[in-house]
Motif scaffolding. Structure first.
Motif, PDB file in Angstrom:
ATOM      1  N   ASP A   1       0.826  -1.208   0.000  1.00  0.00           N
ATOM      2  CA  ASP A   1       0.000   0.000   0.000  1.00  0.00           C
ATOM      3  C   ASP A   1       0.862   1.260   0.000  1.00  0.00           C
ATOM      4  O   ASP A   1       0.577   2.220  -0.723  1.00  0.00           O
ATOM      5  CB  ASP A   1      -0.949   0.013   1.202  1.00  0.00           C
ATOM      6  N   ARG A   2       1.920   1.265   0.818  1.00  0.00           N
ATOM      7  CA  ARG A   2       2.816   2.429   0.872  1.00  0.00           C
ATOM      8  C   ARG A   2       3.508   2.641  -0.471  1.00  0.00           C
ATOM      9  O   ARG A   2       3.627   3.768  -0.947  1.00  0.00           O
ATOM     10  CB  ARG A   2       3.871   2.262   1.963  1.00  0.00           C
TER      11      ARG A   2
ATOM     12  N   GLU B   1       1.230   4.158  -3.310  1.00  0.00           N
ATOM     13  CA  GLU B   1       0.776   5.545  -3.222  1.00  0.00           C
ATOM     14  C   GLU B   1       1.623   6.411  -4.144  1.00  0.00           C
ATOM     15  O   GLU B   1       2.841   6.262  -4.216  1.00  0.00           O
ATOM     16  CB  GLU B   1       0.901   6.056  -1.779  1.00  0.00           C
ATOM     17  N   ARG B   2       0.951   7.301  -4.848  1.00  0.00           N
ATOM     18  CA  ARG B   2       1.674   8.210  -5.737  1.00  0.00           C
ATOM     19  C   ARG B   2       2.386   9.273  -4.924  1.00  0.00           C
ATOM     20  O   ARG B   2       1.804   9.848  -4.009  1.00  0.00           O
ATOM     21  CB  ARG B   2       0.695   8.909  -6.670  1.00  0.00           C
TER      22      ARG B   2
END
Length: 95
Positions: free
Chosen positions: A83-84, A87-88
């Motif tokens: 998830d980290r 992330e853009r």
């Protein structure tokens, strides 16, 4: 293939192919790989990423205890990392 010293290890199922499970073992200083029949593992842990406490003697699995809690923690940590990374990063124009 490298001989695996007789001992107890933390192990993770790396992959399962054609009924064979490949376990990655963490030793004190070395890492080992052990290929076993998938059916020799408890059914609940017959999947990639499953965490075990195992015993090895003469390069053979003699005991395997599935650690459901450690498996869930490992899975959650991997999802958090994913998830980290997905992330853009902020664009200079978005500040």
């Amino acid at each position: 293939m490298t001989e695996i010293p007789d001992d107890r290890y933390d192990a993770v199922v790396d992959r399962i192919e054609e009924g064979l499970a490949t376990l990655e073992l963490d030793g004190d200083e070395d890492r080992y790989e052990l290929v076993i029949d998938e059916a020799s593992l408890p059914e609940a842990g017959q999947h990639e990423g499953a965490v075990y406490e195992i015993a090895v003697e003469d390069d053979r699995l003699v005991d395997a205890r599935y650690d459901e809690e450690a498996t869930e923690e490992r899975s959650e940590a991997a999802q958090e990392r994913f998830d980290r990374l997905s992330e853009r990063p902020p664009n200079d124009d978005e500040e």
